[in-house]
Design a protein around this motif. Structure first.
Motif, PDB file in Angstrom:
ATOM      1  N   LEU A 155       0.845  -1.191   0.000  1.00  0.00           N
ATOM      2  CA  LEU A 155       0.000   0.000   0.000  1.00  0.00           C
ATOM      3  C   LEU A 155       0.879   1.239   0.000  1.00  0.00           C
ATOM      4  O   LEU A 155       1.833   1.320   0.774  1.00  0.00           O
ATOM      5  N   PRO A 156       0.580   2.219  -0.848  1.00  0.00           N
ATOM      6  CA  PRO A 156       1.347   3.474  -0.808  1.00  0.00           C
ATOM      7  C   PRO A 156       0.959   4.298   0.407  1.00  0.00           C
ATOM      8  O   PRO A 156      -0.107   4.106   1.006  1.00  0.00           O
ATOM      9  N   ASP A 157       1.827   5.236   0.778  1.00  0.00           N
ATOM     10  CA  ASP A 157       1.506   6.136   1.877  1.00  0.00           C
ATOM     11  C   ASP A 157       0.297   6.970   1.508  1.00  0.00           C
ATOM     12  O   ASP A 157       0.112   7.356   0.341  1.00  0.00           O
ATOM     13  N   PRO A 158      -0.554   7.278   2.494  1.00  0.00           N
ATOM     14  CA  PRO A 158      -1.738   8.090   2.188  1.00  0.00           C
ATOM     15  C   PRO A 158      -1.351   9.455   1.649  1.00  0.00           C
ATOM     16  O   PRO A 158      -0.365  10.063   2.064  1.00  0.00           O
ATOM     17  N   VAL A 159      -2.137   9.935   0.704  1.00  0.00           N
ATOM     18  CA  VAL A 159      -1.932  11.245   0.102  1.00  0.00           C
ATOM     19  C   VAL A 159      -3.163  12.086   0.377  1.00  0.00           C
ATOM     20  O   VAL A 159      -4.286  11.593   0.304  1.00  0.00           O
ATOM     21  N   ALA A 160      -2.950  13.346   0.720  1.00  0.00           N
ATOM     22  CA  ALA A 160      -4.095  14.231   0.958  1.00  0.00           C
ATOM     23  C   ALA A 160      -4.953  14.309  -0.292  1.00  0.00           C
ATOM     24  O   ALA A 160      -4.459  14.429  -1.412  1.00  0.00           O
ATOM     25  N   GLY A 193     -14.282   9.367  -0.605  1.00  0.00           N
ATOM     26  CA  GLY A 193     -13.235   8.521  -0.041  1.00  0.00           C
ATOM     27  C   GLY A 193     -13.071   8.644   1.448  1.00  0.00           C
ATOM     28  O   GLY A 193     -12.306   7.885   2.047  1.00  0.00           O
ATOM     29  N   ARG A 194     -13.794   9.583   2.059  1.00  0.00           N
ATOM     30  CA  ARG A 194     -13.612   9.804   3.494  1.00  0.00           C
ATOM     31  C   ARG A 194     -14.116   8.626   4.307  1.00  0.00           C
ATOM     32  O   ARG A 194     -13.597   8.355   5.405  1.00  0.00           O
ATOM     33  N   TRP A 195     -15.129   7.910   3.817  1.00  0.00           N
ATOM     34  CA  TRP A 195     -15.756   6.848   4.592  1.00  0.00           C
ATOM     35  C   TRP A 195     -15.126   5.489   4.341  1.00  0.00           C
ATOM     36  O   TRP A 195     -15.554   4.494   4.926  1.00  0.00           O
ATOM     37  N   ARG A 196     -14.108   5.418   3.510  1.00  0.00           N
ATOM     38  CA  ARG A 196     -13.484   4.135   3.226  1.00  0.00           C
ATOM     39  C   ARG A 196     -12.698   3.613   4.430  1.00  0.00           C
ATOM     40  O   ARG A 196     -12.762   2.426   4.759  1.00  0.00           O
ATOM     41  N   THR A 197     -11.980   4.495   5.104  1.00  0.00           N
ATOM     42  CA  THR A 197     -11.217   4.067   6.280  1.00  0.00           C
ATOM     43  C   THR A 197     -12.120   3.652   7.436  1.00  0.00           C
ATOM     44  O   THR A 197     -11.879   2.599   8.045  1.00  0.00           O
ATOM     45  N   PRO A 198     -13.174   4.438   7.811  1.00  0.00           N
ATOM     46  CA  PRO A 198     -14.084   3.940   8.863  1.00  0.00           C
ATOM     47  C   PRO A 198     -14.721   2.598   8.527  1.00  0.00           C
ATOM     48  O   PRO A 198     -14.880   1.742   9.408  1.00  0.00           O
ATOM     49  N   LEU A 199     -15.070   2.406   7.241  1.00  0.00           N
ATOM     50  CA  LEU A 199     -15.674   1.135   6.855  1.00  0.00           C
ATOM     51  C   LEU A 199     -14.683  -0.011   7.037  1.00  0.00           C
ATOM     52  O   LEU A 199     -15.043  -1.088   7.541  1.00  0.00           O
ATOM     53  N   SER A 252      -7.648   6.323  -3.328  1.00  0.00           N
ATOM     54  CA  SER A 252      -8.888   6.568  -4.054  1.00  0.00           C
ATOM     55  C   SER A 252      -8.552   7.134  -5.437  1.00  0.00           C
ATOM     56  O   SER A 252      -7.394   7.472  -5.714  1.00  0.00           O
ATOM     57  N   PRO A 253      -9.537   7.253  -6.339  1.00  0.00           N
ATOM     58  CA  PRO A 253      -9.238   7.853  -7.651  1.00  0.00           C
ATOM     59  C   PRO A 253      -8.608   9.239  -7.545  1.00  0.00           C
ATOM     60  O   PRO A 253      -7.685   9.570  -8.296  1.00  0.00           O
ATOM     61  N   ALA A 254      -9.106  10.063  -6.599  1.00  0.00           N
ATOM     62  CA  ALA A 254      -8.512  11.397  -6.438  1.00  0.00           C
ATOM     63  C   ALA A 254      -7.080  11.298  -5.946  1.00  0.00           C
ATOM     64  O   ALA A 254      -6.206  12.077  -6.357  1.00  0.00           O
ATOM     65  N   GLU A 255      -6.821  10.338  -5.054  1.00  0.00           N
ATOM     66  CA  GLU A 255      -5.459  10.176  -4.547  1.00  0.00           C
ATOM     67  C   GLU A 255      -4.535   9.622  -5.624  1.00  0.00           C
ATOM     68  O   GLU A 255      -3.341   9.954  -5.652  1.00  0.00           O
ATOM     69  N   ARG A 256      -5.062   8.774  -6.495  1.00  0.00           N
ATOM     70  CA  ARG A 256      -4.227   8.289  -7.607  1.00  0.00           C
ATOM     71  C   ARG A 256      -3.817   9.452  -8.508  1.00  0.00           C
ATOM     72  O   ARG A 256      -2.679   9.503  -8.999  1.00  0.00           O
ATOM     73  N   LEU A 257      -4.752  10.372  -8.739  1.00  0.00           N
ATOM     74  CA  LEU A 257      -4.397  11.561  -9.526  1.00  0.00           C
ATOM     75  C   LEU A 257      -3.344  12.387  -8.807  1.00  0.00           C
ATOM     76  O   LEU A 257      -2.419  12.931  -9.425  1.00  0.00           O
ATOM     77  N   ALA A 258      -3.481  12.497  -7.468  1.00  0.00           N
ATOM     78  CA  ALA A 258      -2.500  13.253  -6.701  1.00  0.00           C
ATOM     79  C   ALA A 258      -1.137  12.582  -6.753  1.00  0.00           C
ATOM     80  O   ALA A 258      -0.102  13.254  -6.889  1.00  0.00           O
ATOM     81  N   LEU A 259      -1.110  11.240  -6.652  1.00  0.00           N
ATOM     82  CA  LEU A 259       0.154  10.521  -6.750  1.00  0.00           C
ATOM     83  C   LEU A 259       0.787  10.708  -8.129  1.00  0.00           C
ATOM     84  O   LEU A 259       2.005  10.880  -8.251  1.00  0.00           O
ATOM     85  N   ALA A 260      -0.047  10.652  -9.169  1.00  0.00           N
ATOM     86  CA  ALA A 260       0.484  10.865 -10.522  1.00  0.00           C
ATOM     87  C   ALA A 260       1.041  12.271 -10.672  1.00  0.00           C
ATOM     88  O   ALA A 260       2.089  12.481 -11.299  1.00  0.00           O
TER      89      ALA A 260
END
Length: 421
Positions: free
Chosen positions: A86-91, A109-115, A200-208
């Motif tokens: 798993l990559p490090d979390p990205v804002a 994507g905010r509710w993925r971690t609580p789930l 999440s998709p937004a985080e993948r864009l941020a990583l890219a």
């Protein structure tokens, strides 16, 4: 058969189960807060109070998963204990920055971690209860291997097991079922971790975007290193030749040339150490900054190499913005290096004009051959001129180079700039 038993023999299966058990134990401190409303509501039916406790407990566990720190801890633990890459979390840049409380950004994507945290705790409790019961049963049966009879009560139904080999088979089956339960819990966590803890998709864009910025920064560092080392080696070679010629006739001039070689080499070594350090650490950095204020030092090094430099500076160069000033210095450094390396002798004209809406740079040198031919003309292959053209293009400027009259070569650059009033 053997393939099915492999997960039961892997150490990572049981580290994953320990991870699940740790999540179940970590949820216990929240249980008293969930019990308090149910204890105060004594008039409610017992079933309603149990449901209320479970719902409040789940809400409290899920709220812990909203914290950004929780996700970082879970990702690090999943990498180590579940062996999940798993990559490090990205804002989440698409959702906006975190608030002052440190909570994760809002969005889908905010509710993925609580789930995932709720699933983690649920699997932990289920695995602990089922596996614990099976292990306890498997360890209690060997006391009857020498004979006797065992009576078990399974869900209200009596089960009578004769001693001897039946107890042995039942004990072994319980232990295998317990191990299979551990493998099932670990497999469920491994399957859900990339989907709920992964980007999440937004985080993948941020990583890219971060990777793109890193590549762009490294490309810039490569240009900086090419300019710095190329200029230093060219100037040092010529200065060494000058020092050798003047060593007997003019020792003072020879010593000055050697000092200039030392200063140029030291500056280039600083650039090289910085770039290598950035590449070793695999993170972007800022290269040592040289601006138009360092232009006199650059011209002095050329004079120590025996070149005749005729500068024409106009405008307030100190008011040129930092990014543009650094780029202008590197452009002039590359142009002067080419003039020193390929020029056919004679003065090198350097022009820098800072205006209200533009910065003009120019280098003119004698070619020592027919216009546009011979060693005096800048090469059109390699990294020099293509690198300059790319640098100017990124700054939305204009570049022109080529013959300028008989036996002269000219480099002209214009960069748009809005100087502060």
């Amino acid at each position: 058969m053997i393939r099915g038993l492999r997960p039961l023999l892997r150490g990572s299966t049981y580290t994953g189960v320990l991870f699940a058990y740790a999540g179940a134990l970590a949820s216990l401190p929240l249980l008293p807060f969930a019990l308090a409303p149910a204890l105060a509501w004594r008039s409610a039916p017992e079933a309603a109070r149990i449901v209320l406790v479970l719902l409040l407990w789940a809400v409290l566990i899920g709220s812990v998963g909203l914290a950004r720190t929780t996700r970082r801890v879970l990702v690090a633990a999943a990498r180590r204990l579940l062996r999940v890459p798993l990559p490090d979390p990205v804002a989440d840049r698409a959702a906006g920055p975190a608030d002052a409380s440190g909570a994760a950004p809002s969005g889908a994507g905010r509710w993925r971690t609580p789930l995932w945290l709720l699933l983690h705790v649920l699997l932990g409790w289920a695995g602990a209860l089922v596996s614990g019961l099976l292990i306890l049963l498997g360890l209690s049966l060997p006391g009857n291997w020498l004979g006797g009879q065992v009576e078990l009560d399974l869900f209200g139904r009596p089960l009578r097991v004769d001693g001897g080999w039946q107890s042995w088979v039942l004990a072994l089956g319980c232990l295998l079922l317990a191990a299979a339960g551990c493998a099932a819990v670990t497999g469920a966590l491994r399957w859900t971790a990339p989907r709920l803890l992964g980007p999440s998709p937004a985080e993948r864009l941020a990583l890219a975007a971060e990777r793109e910025l890193l590549l762009a920064e490294r490309n810039r560092l490569a240009h900086e290193l090419h300019d710095s080392i190329g200029h230093t080696l060219t100037a040092a070679t010529i200065q060494a030749a000058v020092a050798g010629e003047l060593l007997a006739a003019d020792p003072a001039a020879a010593r000055a040339a050697l000092r200039s070689i030392e200063e140029s080499a030291r500056a280039a070594l600083e650039d090289l150490d910085h770039v290598l350090g950035v590449l070793r650490e695999e993170r972007p950095g800022t290269a040592p900054t040289r601006t138009l204020s360092d232009l006199p030092e650059l011209l002095d090094r050329l004079r120590h190499a025996g070149a005749v430099v005729e500068p024409e500076l106009s405008g307030d160069l100190a008011q040129v913005p930092g990014t543009l000033s650094r780029a202008a210095y590197r452009i002039l450094q590359e142009g002067l290096t080419n003039a020193l390396r390929h020029g056919g002798g004679g003065p090198i004209e350097v022009r820098v004009a800072a205006g209200a809406d533009g910065l003009e740079l120019g280098v003119v040198n004698r070619t020592g051959a027919a216009p546009g031919t011979g060693p005096g003309a800048f090469p059109t292959t390699g990294h020099g001129l293509p690198g300059l053209a790319e640098r100017v293009r990124l700054l939305h400027g204009e570049i022109d180079f080529g013959p300028a009259g008989p036996r002269h070569w000219r480099l002209a650059v214009r960069l748009p700039v809005r100087l502060p009033a």
